[in-house]
Write an enzyme that holds these catalytic residues in place. Sequence first.
Site, PDB file in Angstrom:
ATOM      1  N   ARG A  25      16.983  35.312  15.661  1.00 33.45           N
ATOM      2  CA  ARG A  25      16.574  36.048  16.866  1.00 33.45           C
ATOM      3  C   ARG A  25      16.201  35.099  18.014  1.00 33.45           C
ATOM      4  NH1 ARG A  25      14.395  41.399  16.475  1.00 33.45           N
ATOM      5  NH2 ARG A  25      15.656  42.530  14.979  1.00 33.45           N
ATOM      6  N   ARG A  29      13.012  38.609  23.329  1.00 34.08           N
ATOM      7  CA  ARG A  29      11.977  38.948  24.322  1.00 34.08           C
ATOM      8  C   ARG A  29      10.923  37.883  24.571  1.00 34.08           C
ATOM      9  NH1 ARG A  29      10.999  44.477  21.369  1.00 34.08           N
ATOM     10  NH2 ARG A  29      11.637  43.001  19.772  1.00 34.08           N
ATOM     11  N   ARG A  38      17.922  41.649  30.234  1.00 33.82           N
ATOM     12  CA  ARG A  38      17.733  42.957  29.598  1.00 33.82           C
ATOM     13  C   ARG A  38      17.436  44.020  30.661  1.00 33.82           C
ATOM     14  NH1 ARG A  38      16.361  47.056  27.272  1.00 33.82           N
ATOM     15  NH2 ARG A  38      15.178  47.308  25.340  1.00 33.82           N
ATOM     16  N   ASP A  75      23.834  43.314  17.491  1.00 33.71           N
ATOM     17  CA  ASP A  75      22.872  43.888  16.555  1.00 33.71           C
ATOM     18  C   ASP A  75      23.621  44.333  15.307  1.00 33.71           C
ATOM     19  OD1 ASP A  75      19.860  44.769  16.586  1.00 33.71           O
ATOM     20  OD2 ASP A  75      20.960  46.302  15.485  1.00 33.71           O
ATOM     21  N   TYR A 150      18.792  52.096   7.755  1.00 36.19           N
ATOM     22  CA  TYR A 150      18.584  52.654   9.105  1.00 36.19           C
ATOM     23  C   TYR A 150      19.423  53.915   9.303  1.00 36.19           C
ATOM     24  CZ  TYR A 150      15.990  48.436  10.226  1.00 36.19           C
ATOM     25  OH  TYR A 150      15.052  47.434  10.229  1.00 36.19           O
TER      26      TYR A 150
HETATM   27  O1  CP3 Z   1      19.320  36.265  16.234  1.00 39.37           O
HETATM   28  C1  CP3 Z   1      19.764  36.502  17.377  1.00 39.37           C
HETATM   29  O2  CP3 Z   1      19.319  35.981  18.422  1.00 39.37           O
HETATM   30  C2  CP3 Z   1      20.986  37.400  17.502  1.00 39.37           C
HETATM   31  C3  CP3 Z   1      20.725  38.745  17.792  1.00 39.37           C
HETATM   32  C4  CP3 Z   1      20.193  39.730  16.772  1.00 39.37           C
HETATM   33  C5  CP3 Z   1      19.485  40.887  17.172  1.00 39.37           C
HETATM   34  N1  CP3 Z   1      19.298  41.667  16.065  1.00 39.37           N
HETATM   35  C6  CP3 Z   1      19.063  41.191  18.538  1.00 39.37           C
HETATM   36  C7  CP3 Z   1      17.992  42.173  18.754  1.00 39.37           C
HETATM   37  C8  CP3 Z   1      20.365  39.791  15.387  1.00 39.37           C
HETATM   38  C9  CP3 Z   1      21.004  38.797  14.441  1.00 39.37           C
HETATM   39  C10 CP3 Z   1      19.797  41.029  14.963  1.00 39.37           C
HETATM   40  C11 CP3 Z   1      19.814  41.487  13.570  1.00 39.37           C
HETATM   41  C12 CP3 Z   1      19.092  42.703  13.205  1.00 39.37           C
HETATM   42  N2  CP3 Z   1      18.976  43.866  13.918  1.00 39.37           N
HETATM   43  C13 CP3 Z   1      18.462  42.893  11.947  1.00 39.37           C
HETATM   44  C14 CP3 Z   1      18.435  41.895  10.819  1.00 39.37           C
HETATM   45  C15 CP3 Z   1      17.495  40.795  11.056  1.00 39.37           C
HETATM   46  C16 CP3 Z   1      16.050  41.186  11.127  1.00 39.37           C
HETATM   47  O3  CP3 Z   1      15.439  40.856  12.149  1.00 39.37           O
HETATM   48  O4  CP3 Z   1      15.536  41.749  10.156  1.00 39.37           O
HETATM   49  C17 CP3 Z   1      17.908  44.192  11.958  1.00 39.37           C
HETATM   50  C18 CP3 Z   1      17.114  44.837  10.827  1.00 39.37           C
HETATM   51  C19 CP3 Z   1      18.262  44.802  13.197  1.00 39.37           C
HETATM   52  C20 CP3 Z   1      17.964  46.180  13.663  1.00 39.37           C
HETATM   53  C21 CP3 Z   1      17.048  46.133  14.814  1.00 39.37           C
HETATM   54  N3  CP3 Z   1      17.409  45.744  16.078  1.00 39.37           N
HETATM   55  C22 CP3 Z   1      15.677  46.485  14.836  1.00 39.37           C
HETATM   56  C23 CP3 Z   1      14.873  46.952  13.644  1.00 39.37           C
HETATM   57  C24 CP3 Z   1      15.243  46.294  16.142  1.00 39.37           C
HETATM   58  C25 CP3 Z   1      13.884  46.629  16.681  1.00 39.37           C
HETATM   59  C26 CP3 Z   1      12.879  45.602  16.350  1.00 39.37           C
HETATM   60  C27 CP3 Z   1      12.620  44.769  17.545  1.00 39.37           C
HETATM   61  O5  CP3 Z   1      12.480  43.545  17.392  1.00 39.37           O
HETATM   62  O6  CP3 Z   1      12.523  45.345  18.653  1.00 39.37           O
HETATM   63  C28 CP3 Z   1      16.322  45.786  16.904  1.00 39.37           C
HETATM   64  C29 CP3 Z   1      16.331  45.419  18.320  1.00 39.37           C
HETATM   65  C30 CP3 Z   1      16.769  44.047  18.687  1.00 39.37           C
HETATM   66  N4  CP3 Z   1      17.843  43.406  18.141  1.00 39.37           N
HETATM   67  C31 CP3 Z   1      16.202  43.232  19.702  1.00 39.37           C
HETATM   68  C32 CP3 Z   1      16.960  42.059  19.744  1.00 39.37           C
HETATM   69  C33 CP3 Z   1      16.795  40.895  20.686  1.00 39.37           C
HETATM   70  C34 CP3 Z   1      15.049  43.617  20.590  1.00 39.37           C
HETATM   71  C35 CP3 Z   1      15.465  44.741  21.476  1.00 39.37           C
HETATM   72  C36 CP3 Z   1      15.149  44.596  22.934  1.00 39.37           C
HETATM   73  O7  CP3 Z   1      15.514  43.606  23.572  1.00 39.37           O
HETATM   74  O8  CP3 Z   1      14.549  45.540  23.419  1.00 39.37           O
END
Ligand code: CP3
Length: 344
Positions: A25, A29, A38, A75, A150
């Site tokens: 990640r 943010r 964003r 994602d 999910y």
């Molecule tokens: O690693 C990176 O920089 C690449 C991008 C990436 C994102 N999500 C961007 C993201 C990767 C590899 C993921 C994987 C992901 N997404 C997983 C597996 C890894 C983990 O963290 O467990 C999961 C379970 C998801 C599903 C997901 N996406 C959730 C549960 C959430 C909400 C939680 C949160 O942190 O807000 C997201 C949103 C998300 N995916 C964000 C980012 C940067 C934040 C959203 C935003 O910018 O508002």
Amino acid sequence: MAGKRIVVDVLNGEASFPPPIWMMRQAGRYLPEYREARRQAGGFLDLCYNPDLAVEVTLQPIRRFGFDASILFSDILVVPHALGRDLRFEEGRGPLMTPIREGEVDELDGEAFHVNLAPVYETVTRLRKELPDETTLIGFCGAPWTVATYMIAGHGTPDQAPARLFAYRAPEAMRRLLNTLAERSAEYLKRQIAAGADVVQIFDSWAGVLDEASFEAFCIEPVRLIVESVRREYPDVPIIGFPRGAGALYDTYRARTGVTALGLDWSVPWTQARKLQAEGAVQGNLDPLRLVAGGRALSEGVDAILSELGNGPLVFNLGHGITPETPIAHVEQMIARVRGASAK
Ligand code: CP3
């Protein structure tokens, strides 16, 4: 190409000290430039499906910190989205989907799958052109089990109870759902590799909530299918498996899925981590909250990883994604400490 992209060499089993480094990640943010992109994009999914913006946010942490690997910005839930399931991201609430019912499992619509994901492939192509030559580009997908959790609950939960219940009540439907996701995820990864990804990672963030029998059926088996399918076409591309929270089951996971390298979370004890590392590269495993805390908690955490795992093939990383409240200065402190370390 040997020696050109250090992360690839290390994942293939070569020890290198100080170890290469990136963060799960790493685009997110905690970075003001990400928050700005964003805001411009409007929604999170607009960011994922707009190659201009997705390339920009992927490159942000590379420009700022010079990480050794870059991970495609997207994602894991774009896969069910491309199969026709609805998906929204609400500020502060994370992903929201309409929960899939047993009867809908066989109706997933794969017709437009690759068309829907074309912007992601374009992002990968452009990234490989824009990244420094020595920076490894990592593509990814979610593991079928984690994606299914999910799809079934429709949102994040603390323990994935809805998906576990679904699996116990309707194991055959669960298997069919996971099979479809495995087939599609394998195709998705192969397209990313064709577009220029050097490595792929399979995120199984919820591997840790399953009992042993369910772990084998719902976590290991679908990942094994993905690995087998990707290997058939791309035998030399390293595959990182990250079954977060798998505990003692990490060993079976490595043996049975055939992944090249293992992503470790911070709860894995050093004795087990070293045993796993004797069989192939490991990646991890700093507690992201040590990075939030900074100071001694951070230095001690970094030093422990370097001294326990630094002699073997190690890609330095966090044990899970970086959290939004992490101070940028702490990320800099971590990188300086890893890169400034001398071999013991
Ligand atoms: O690693 C990176 O920089 C690449 C991008 C990436 C994102 N999500 C961007 C993201 C990767 C590899 C993921 C994987 C992901 N997404 C997983 C597996 C890894 C983990 O963290 O467990 C999961 C379970 C998801 C599903 C997901 N996406 C959730 C549960 C959430 C909400 C939680 C949160 O942190 O807000 C997201 C949103 C998300 N995916 C964000 C980012 C940067 C934040 C959203 C935003 O910018 O508002």
